[in-house]
Design a protein around this motif. Structure first.
Motif, PDB file in Angstrom:
ATOM      1  N   THR A 257       3.312  -9.252  -1.349  1.00 50.64           N
ATOM      2  CA  THR A 257       2.408  -8.181  -0.932  1.00 50.64           C
ATOM      3  C   THR A 257       2.038  -7.252  -2.080  1.00 50.64           C
TER       4      THR A 257
ATOM      5  N   LEU B 258      -0.650  -8.556  -5.277  1.00 46.71           N
ATOM      6  CA  LEU B 258      -2.072  -8.880  -5.221  1.00 46.71           C
ATOM      7  C   LEU B 258      -2.925  -7.942  -6.058  1.00 46.71           C
ATOM      8  N   ILE B 259      -2.740  -6.632  -5.921  1.00 43.96           N
ATOM      9  CA  ILE B 259      -3.589  -5.676  -6.643  1.00 43.96           C
ATOM     10  C   ILE B 259      -3.406  -5.780  -8.152  1.00 43.96           C
TER      11      ILE B 259
ATOM     12  N   GLU C  90      -5.119  -8.936  -9.233  1.00 41.13           N
ATOM     13  CA  GLU C  90      -6.580  -8.794  -9.254  1.00 41.13           C
ATOM     14  C   GLU C  90      -7.020  -8.030 -10.501  1.00 41.13           C
TER      15      GLU C  90
ATOM     16  N   ASP D 173     -11.359 -14.219  -2.203  1.00 46.18           N
ATOM     17  CA  ASP D 173      -9.917 -14.441  -2.267  1.00 46.18           C
ATOM     18  C   ASP D 173      -9.491 -15.239  -1.042  1.00 46.18           C
TER      19      ASP D 173
ATOM     20  N   TYR E  55      -0.010 -11.756   1.795  1.00 44.36           N
ATOM     21  CA  TYR E  55      -0.807 -10.759   1.081  1.00 44.36           C
ATOM     22  C   TYR E  55      -1.603  -9.855   2.024  1.00 44.36           C
TER      23      TYR E  55
ATOM     24  N   SER F 200      -1.999  -6.988   3.809  1.00 43.29           N
ATOM     25  CA  SER F 200      -1.589  -5.618   4.107  1.00 43.29           C
ATOM     26  C   SER F 200      -2.805  -4.703   4.058  1.00 43.29           C
TER      27      SER F 200
ATOM     28  N   GLU G 142      -3.220  -1.968   2.388  1.00 38.69           N
ATOM     29  CA  GLU G 142      -3.485  -1.597   1.002  1.00 38.69           C
ATOM     30  C   GLU G 142      -4.291  -2.673   0.283  1.00 38.69           C
ATOM     31  N   ASN G 143      -3.922  -3.933   0.485  1.00 39.37           N
ATOM     32  CA  ASN G 143      -4.618  -5.034  -0.174  1.00 39.37           C
ATOM     33  C   ASN G 143      -6.020  -5.242   0.392  1.00 39.37           C
ATOM     34  N   TYR G 144      -6.141  -5.160   1.724  1.00 35.18           N
ATOM     35  CA  TYR G 144      -7.465  -5.304   2.340  1.00 35.18           C
ATOM     36  C   TYR G 144      -8.413  -4.211   1.835  1.00 35.18           C
TER      37      TYR G 144
END
Length: 240
Positions: free
Chosen positions: A24, A27-28, A31, A45, A51, A53, A55-57
């Protein structure tokens, strides 16, 4: 180290090494690593539920990345079983967005009663809203609705995450999304299989992140060259 790779047509486009065991939080920064390498974020993606979450979305949404990213229970939602048809599941309760209340299976309004903020390991703050009914005493459906000793049922809803999940669900169940989901199992998973079992690269040969990064960078270059040579050879045989 937690090794992350980005692939397309089984070529490695990028890789990253992270100290945290869960996906989790990777990912950021992964990226951002892609952006540093190519001076842009990926257009799409495709990942598994590790992944998915808020925050990631949100990061992908704000940076124009089309997210075909699964979330927990995505596969359960796709089945016509008790999970989907269970009227007592929080996800299946009717929500009146205009007046901000839920409706329990007996028809009682579940009014907003509070707000809770949580902070993730990376410092991102999420917001959950609590909704409760006035009373559950004497309700004939109580034993099926919830098992808490509390006198009334309370649910917590993260509305922002709920909206992101809805967008992800629409993408994942679209014709393009189904194609991506089928392709994913032969993308990074297949590459990891080739790395570990076909080439015997199962452990790093150095210590320290800089040295390990150098170690895998050379391997990734060789992997892509080998893949490219095989593709050229197959293309020549096809042309004949």
């Amino acid at each position: 180290y937690n090794l992350q790779i980005g692939t397309e047509n089984q070529f490695m486009l990028d890789f990253g090494l992270f100290p945290n065991p869960t996906d989790t939080l990777t990912l950021i920064p992964f990226e951002n690593s892609f952006h540093e390498r190519y001076n842009r974020f990926p257009l799409e993606d495709v990942t598994d539920s590790g992944y998915g979450s808020e925050e990631n979305y949100r990061f992908m949404d704000e940076n124009g990345i089309e997210a075909y990213v699964k979330y927990n229970f995505f596969h359960k939602e796709q089945r016509a079983d008790k999970y989907v048809t269970n009227p007592f599941k929080q996800e299946n309760l009717y929500y009146n967005k205009e007046k901000d209340y839920y409706v329990c299976p007996m028809g009682q309004h579940m009014e907003r009663t509070g707000v809770r903020h949580s902070r993730t390991e990376s410092g991102y703050v999420t917001e959950s809203i609590a909704y409760s009914v006035a009373r559950c005493e004497g309700c004939p459906l109580r034993c099926m609705c919830f098992r808490s000793k509390s006198q009334r049922r309370t649910i917590e809803v993260n509305h922002r995450l709920k909206e992101y999940k809805q967008k992800a669900r629409e993408r994942l169940t679209s014709e393009k999304g189904i194609k991506h989901r089928r392709q994913r199992c032969i993308e990074p998973e297949a590459v990891f299989g080739q790395i570990k079992y076909d080439m015997g690269y199962k452990r790093f040969r150095h210590f320290g992140k800089d040295k390990v990064t150098m170690d895998f960078a050379f391997f990734a270059i060789a992997f892509n060259i080998k893949k490219m040579c095989a593709k050229i050879k197959n293309q020549k045989m096809t042309d004949k």
